[in-house]
Design a protein around this motif. Sequence first.
Motif, PDB file in Angstrom:
ATOM      1  N   GLU A 630      46.515  37.035  19.952  1.00 29.73           N
ATOM      2  CA  GLU A 630      46.041  36.743  21.301  1.00 29.73           C
ATOM      3  C   GLU A 630      45.451  35.340  21.382  1.00 29.73           C
ATOM      4  OE1 GLU A 630      42.724  38.429  24.509  1.00 29.73           O
ATOM      5  OE2 GLU A 630      43.053  39.443  22.587  1.00 29.73           O
ATOM      6  N   ILE A 631      45.732  34.663  22.473  1.00 30.73           N
ATOM      7  CA  ILE A 631      45.132  33.362  22.760  1.00 30.73           C
ATOM      8  C   ILE A 631      43.825  33.607  23.503  1.00 30.73           C
ATOM      9  CG2 ILE A 631      45.380  31.198  24.015  1.00 30.73           C
ATOM     10  CD1 ILE A 631      48.384  31.420  23.640  1.00 30.73           C
ATOM     11  N   THR A 632      42.713  33.181  22.923  1.00 31.22           N
ATOM     12  CA  THR A 632      41.408  33.424  23.522  1.00 31.22           C
ATOM     13  C   THR A 632      40.679  32.108  23.760  1.00 31.22           C
ATOM     14  OG1 THR A 632      40.454  33.696  21.312  1.00 31.22           O
ATOM     15  CG2 THR A 632      41.167  35.687  22.462  1.00 31.22           C
ATOM     16  N   PRO A 633      39.822  32.048  24.785  1.00 30.20           N
ATOM     17  CA  PRO A 633      39.032  30.835  25.021  1.00 30.20           C
ATOM     18  C   PRO A 633      38.039  30.604  23.881  1.00 30.20           C
ATOM     19  CG  PRO A 633      39.062  32.256  26.961  1.00 30.20           C
ATOM     20  CD  PRO A 633      39.624  33.061  25.834  1.00 30.20           C
ATOM     21  N   LEU A 634      37.656  29.366  23.670  1.00 35.43           N
ATOM     22  CA  LEU A 634      36.704  29.028  22.614  1.00 35.43           C
ATOM     23  C   LEU A 634      35.275  29.290  23.079  1.00 35.43           C
ATOM     24  CD1 LEU A 634      38.125  25.637  21.291  1.00 35.43           C
ATOM     25  CD2 LEU A 634      38.301  27.872  20.212  1.00 35.43           C
ATOM     26  N   VAL A 635      34.443  29.749  22.148  1.00 28.93           N
ATOM     27  CA  VAL A 635      33.020  29.858  22.431  1.00 28.93           C
ATOM     28  C   VAL A 635      32.452  28.442  22.506  1.00 28.93           C
ATOM     29  CG1 VAL A 635      32.808  32.095  21.331  1.00 28.93           C
ATOM     30  CG2 VAL A 635      32.495  30.041  19.963  1.00 28.93           C
ATOM     31  N   PRO A 636      31.293  28.265  23.156  1.00 28.02           N
ATOM     32  CA  PRO A 636      30.794  26.895  23.386  1.00 28.02           C
ATOM     33  C   PRO A 636      30.662  26.044  22.143  1.00 28.02           C
ATOM     34  CG  PRO A 636      29.581  28.463  24.734  1.00 28.02           C
ATOM     35  CD  PRO A 636      30.482  29.274  23.862  1.00 28.02           C
ATOM     36  N   VAL A 637      30.203  26.631  21.025  1.00 33.26           N
ATOM     37  CA  VAL A 637      29.968  25.822  19.833  1.00 33.26           C
ATOM     38  C   VAL A 637      31.253  25.234  19.267  1.00 33.26           C
ATOM     39  CG1 VAL A 637      30.171  27.717  18.174  1.00 33.26           C
ATOM     40  CG2 VAL A 637      28.663  25.780  17.671  1.00 33.26           C
ATOM     41  N   LEU A 638      32.392  25.864  19.574  1.00 35.01           N
ATOM     42  CA  LEU A 638      33.667  25.387  19.039  1.00 35.01           C
ATOM     43  C   LEU A 638      34.372  24.385  19.951  1.00 35.01           C
ATOM     44  CD1 LEU A 638      35.162  28.690  17.545  1.00 35.01           C
ATOM     45  CD2 LEU A 638      33.830  26.927  16.387  1.00 35.01           C
ATOM     46  N   GLN A 639      33.780  24.121  21.089  1.00 40.07           N
ATOM     47  CA  GLN A 639      34.412  23.206  22.036  1.00 40.07           C
ATOM     48  C   GLN A 639      34.081  21.761  21.663  1.00 40.07           C
ATOM     49  OE1 GLN A 639      33.366  24.370  26.006  1.00 40.07           O
ATOM     50  NE2 GLN A 639      33.977  26.485  25.684  1.00 40.07           N
ATOM     51  N   SER A 640      34.662  21.330  20.567  1.00 36.24           N
ATOM     52  CA  SER A 640      34.387  19.990  20.054  1.00 36.24           C
ATOM     53  C   SER A 640      35.643  19.453  19.388  1.00 36.24           C
ATOM     54  CB  SER A 640      33.232  20.035  19.043  1.00 36.24           C
ATOM     55  OG  SER A 640      33.111  18.805  18.356  1.00 36.24           O
ATOM     56  N   TYR A 641      35.851  18.150  19.523  1.00 33.48           N
ATOM     57  CA  TYR A 641      36.990  17.531  18.842  1.00 33.48           C
ATOM     58  C   TYR A 641      36.830  17.594  17.325  1.00 33.48           C
ATOM     59  CZ  TYR A 641      33.783  13.534  18.590  1.00 33.48           C
ATOM     60  OH  TYR A 641      32.703  12.731  18.373  1.00 33.48           O
ATOM     61  N   TRP A 642      35.572  17.790  16.866  1.00 29.12           N
ATOM     62  CA  TRP A 642      35.347  17.933  15.426  1.00 29.12           C
ATOM     63  C   TRP A 642      36.016  19.191  14.889  1.00 29.12           C
ATOM     64  CZ3 TRP A 642      33.974  13.961  12.729  1.00 29.12           C
ATOM     65  CH2 TRP A 642      33.151  12.972  13.270  1.00 29.12           C
ATOM     66  N   LEU A 643      36.120  20.227  15.733  1.00 30.92           N
ATOM     67  CA  LEU A 643      36.791  21.457  15.299  1.00 30.92           C
ATOM     68  C   LEU A 643      38.229  21.167  14.911  1.00 30.92           C
ATOM     69  CD1 LEU A 643      37.078  24.610  15.095  1.00 30.92           C
ATOM     70  CD2 LEU A 643      37.812  24.542  17.470  1.00 30.92           C
ATOM     71  N   MET A 644      38.935  20.437  15.764  1.00 33.19           N
ATOM     72  CA  MET A 644      40.337  20.126  15.509  1.00 33.19           C
ATOM     73  C   MET A 644      40.496  19.376  14.186  1.00 33.19           C
ATOM     74  SD  MET A 644      42.958  17.970  17.925  1.00 33.19           S
ATOM     75  CE  MET A 644      41.974  16.467  17.788  1.00 33.19           C
ATOM     76  N   ILE A 645      39.618  18.385  13.948  1.00 39.30           N
ATOM     77  CA  ILE A 645      39.738  17.581  12.732  1.00 39.30           C
ATOM     78  C   ILE A 645      39.309  18.387  11.514  1.00 39.30           C
ATOM     79  CG2 ILE A 645      38.993  15.448  11.621  1.00 39.30           C
ATOM     80  CD1 ILE A 645      38.396  14.337  14.410  1.00 39.30           C
ATOM     81  N   HIS A 646      38.147  19.006  11.591  1.00 40.16           N
ATOM     82  CA  HIS A 646      37.579  19.735  10.453  1.00 40.16           C
ATOM     83  C   HIS A 646      38.494  20.853   9.974  1.00 40.16           C
ATOM     84  CE1 HIS A 646      34.940  22.281   8.113  1.00 40.16           C
ATOM     85  NE2 HIS A 646      34.931  23.206   9.051  1.00 40.16           N
TER      86      HIS A 646
END
Length: 818
Positions: A630-646
């Motif tokens: 399932e495709i789910t929305p991100l929780v607020p803490v994960l809404q960062s470009y650092w998530l994509m890189i990390h």
Amino acid sequence: MKIISSFVTTLSLLLAYALLLAVATFIEKQYGSVTARELIYNNYGFYLLQLLMAVNFIAVATKLLRQKSKKIGMLIFHFAFIVILIGAWVTATFSTEGVIHLREGETTSTMLIVKPGMQPGMDQSQTFALPFQITLNDFKLLRYPGSQSPSAYESHVLISGAEGKRTETVSMNKVVQEAGYRLYQSSFDKDEQGTVLTVNHDVAGSTITYTGYFILLVGILWVLLGRSSRFAMLNRQLKALTGNRLKTPTGNRLKTGAGMLLILLAVNSAPAHSQTNTPPLVTVNEAHARQCGKLLVQCASGRIEPMDTYATKLLRKLYRDDTYNGLSGTQVILGIVANPEQWQHEPVIRIGNEEIHTLLGDATKGKYLSFGALFDDEGHYKLATPLQTLYEKPARQRTKLEKDLLKLDERVNIFYALQQGEMLNILPLKDDPNHKWYTPGEDLSAFSGRDSLFASKIFSWYMQELVEAEHTGNYAPAQEVVDMLHTYQRAQAHQSLINEGRIEAELWYNRLNLFAHASKAYLMVGVALLLLLIFSTLYPDHRRWKWFGRVFICLPVLVFAVHTAGIGLRWYISGQAPWSNAYESMIYVAWAAALGGLLFIRRSPLTLSLATILAGVILFVTNLNSMDPEITPLVPVLQSYWLMIHVAVITASYGFFGISFLIGILTIGTLAVNKSTSLMKQKLQELRIINEMCITIGLCLLTAGTFIGAIWANESWGRYWGWDPKETWALITMIVYALVLHVRLIPRFNTMLTFSILSVYALSAVLMTYFGVNYYLAGLHSYGSTEAPVAVHLLIGLYLLITLVVARVVYRNRRLPQ
């Protein structure tokens, strides 16, 4: 000095450090984080061990410099850790950290000091004066449309400092700075009228630490790209050994891979899930279901998605599969809603545990039940009594059978809600402030005028036409109603919620099922390429092998392109990097494994075939319907470009570690079954070099990803490292693979067999980091409170089986060539 500069001392300290960290995570699991900090992380003995490691490195570096070593990249890489440790010490010693709790309209110029190991918001007795005042004007908790899932936390504040007053918005992943202090959104009051901000003052420590991170990046680049680095030396050695790999050399070739081939063929040929052969008496036409699948539904998370996606998701929850007797999710869900009497006798509900038959008083066996079988002749729910007793029992004391019973009850409730028309949120209310969509079965009094008449009548009208069409075969009237509902949705819904391009892309994504097809293609191409390599060694003079080799080496590239297209399509549909949950990260690990094999496409077709098979196996296990796609929305803490890189960097390392694992198995098997020949030694040396190169790339990616995560943590909530189990096990994995790379520095262990064995067993650290922490240990990085999917148990079980076989092979062949 001689002892402290010894490589044996280095490896001993690393091993002791890794073991201590592992013990700490299990102490935290059993007794809590405060106990783990008191016994391990904040213990002076732990600090002393870190100091000894730093002193040991300085001594080793001094020794190498005296020998005029050219390992500049390695020295820079390791020196970065010294700088990072100094930065951590400065932060721990001189930084100031605390929390500010404000209600709306309240002003303060002080904060409560947070002691190590304590959580923000806890009662503190010590306060600290700030060089500025802060006033909370307003706190906002934003939610995803039509749901209770938070999308953002925002504190609108007024800051009064030496340079005057200004308004700022502090939110998750958006830090506000004032007079050297950094303000982070940490928590909020339950009534949403107050906020909790974390405050951090660490100018010196963060400067030193960030300098260490920069030096680390330079060291990683030097290790991988520097001409004098060991990685470059290995690449030159591999090039000298292989030459032009597309030319087929003659002679007695490497006769290996048969054992691994049989295992992978067994996995590939495993019987598919058997389904009931009895079809429903009346079903919805497939063509009409496809058209109905274009309607939009608002799911519980607030995401607007096609009916095709939503129905498949519901069927997966009920039946644990994407289809039922060849029927799509849309066909099944429409059938349940339109013909509840018929479908309540279909075995469409998975029970998960066959012992539940005993509770039902049912002598039959099987994995599936019908809705009607769960009620007696008087209409009483057979599970009501055991469930009532179960809900009175603490969650931690529930057995596996009881947990499976709760899951079955959830599926029963979904089926019942579908019958009542309460699961399909297809009716948008225009100008609704929360952008809520309604189901036909709930209170529709919020609608007015013509919208009220339309909303209350349209679905029952559609059900009537659908039932009629099922018997007559004429779906034109039903399709007209679907078209009317389609037009209504586009006219009433807020335009920001609907992206026609993404909706159409999602329908194509569902229809193409790229990852399932890529799994089969990877396995077939990988096995075919491996067979081709084996036969080419047996018959090296056959001219056709060269032509076939060129064709099959190109095929993995095509499959990889399809795999990449699937990831890109999912990224476009979701609007976020597709590696934020277990399913997506597994898809990405498979992609990284395939990419790792393609890097050696010219040098080693054998490595390419192993990597291709590994990618296929990972995708195959991922698509066993035990992991939720399932495709789910991100929780607020994960809404960062650092998530994509990390996550992208750190997860990519697992693909290279997986290739190393397979090469290690292949090398051990070859040493056990082959006679020592000059050509065999050459092939084994090629594998040894590729193995070390894969581990080097993986370790560099893992290290970079881990410290990128530390930057993300500092930029988002004011700390680099919190000794969360995921962080700790990522560090343990780094140490484990560092040990594998450095064990060659001890002459006694500098053998091909030792290196191969270590590369096989080192993967256990990756599995623990990736699966163990996510599903078996508590932590901020866990995927959730759910139990590990079947796919996880399957992968772990397969790994344990392989390692036991490897141990048995090594034991029976104790005099293997070194």
